[in-house]
Design an enzyme around this catalytic site. Structure first.
Site: not given
Ligand code: IDP
Ligand code: MG
Length: 151
Positions: A11, A51, A114, A117, A128
């Site tokens: 990212k 997303y 984080n 992805h 995707e």
């Molecule tokens: P993942 O990336 O581990 O699959 P997902 O639940 O698919 O997690 O969420 C996609 C992305 O959205 C996450 O990687 C994170 O960057 C962001 N995200 C998810 N939940 C939150 C939140 O509660 N606050 C802020 N960003 C979030």
């Molecule tokens: Mg995800």
């Protein structure tokens, strides 16, 4: 066991922090093969499509804003059970809950920054990968190392 492909995104935070090499290094060191890779900046439309499952959630707009804010590196990564393997290497979504040794625990602090992805299932991966790559952008590679990786 199944030979799979998955989508990995370094990212914009990973690109800006100079962590693309570290992430690619880890994928290669585990024996996965990169079969497509590009540096690109995502537009809002593709970001919302990618997303889509999160549309309507409180963090959705911030997530789209962030993922489109600068260049990212998209990779198609291939290997046996690579979808699960990459998810394990990334660690939990929240870096504070990610296991030490994972990318998110080792290099990130917060859920919204984080770094990586990875597709969460083989079906998600297909969907995707279609958003990020055209068929002609994939190369086919021999899994010569599987002799040492797979029984
Ligand atoms: P993942 O990336 O581990 O699959 P997902 O639940 O698919 O997690 O969420 C996609 C992305 O959205 C996450 O990687 C994170 O960057 C962001 N995200 C998810 N939940 C939150 C939140 O509660 N606050 C802020 N960003 C979030
Ligand atoms: Mg995800």
């Amino acid at each position: 066991m199944a030979l799979q492909q998955t989508l990995v995104l370094c990212k914009p935070d990973a690109v800006s922090r100079g962590l693309v090499g570290e992430i690619v290094r880890r994928l290669e060191a585990r024996g996965y093969l990169i079969v497509a890779m590009k540096l690109m900046q995502l537009d809002g439309e593709r970001a919302r499509k990618h997303y889509g499952e999160h549309a309507g959630k409180p963090f959705f707009n911030g997530l789209v804003e962030f993922i489109t804010s600068g260049p990212l590196v998209a990779l198609a990564v291939e290997g046996e059970d690579v979808v699960e393997g990459v998810r394990q290497m990334m660690g939990a979504t929240n870096p504070l809950q990610a296991a030490p040794g994972t990318i998110r625990a080792d290099f990130a602090q917060q859920i919204g920054r984080n770094l990586v992805h990875g597709s969460d299932s083989a079906d998600s991966a297909r969907r995707e990968l279609d958003i990020f790559f055209e068929a002609k952008e994939f190369v086919s590679r021999k899994h010569d190392l599987n002799r040492w990786l797979v029984e």
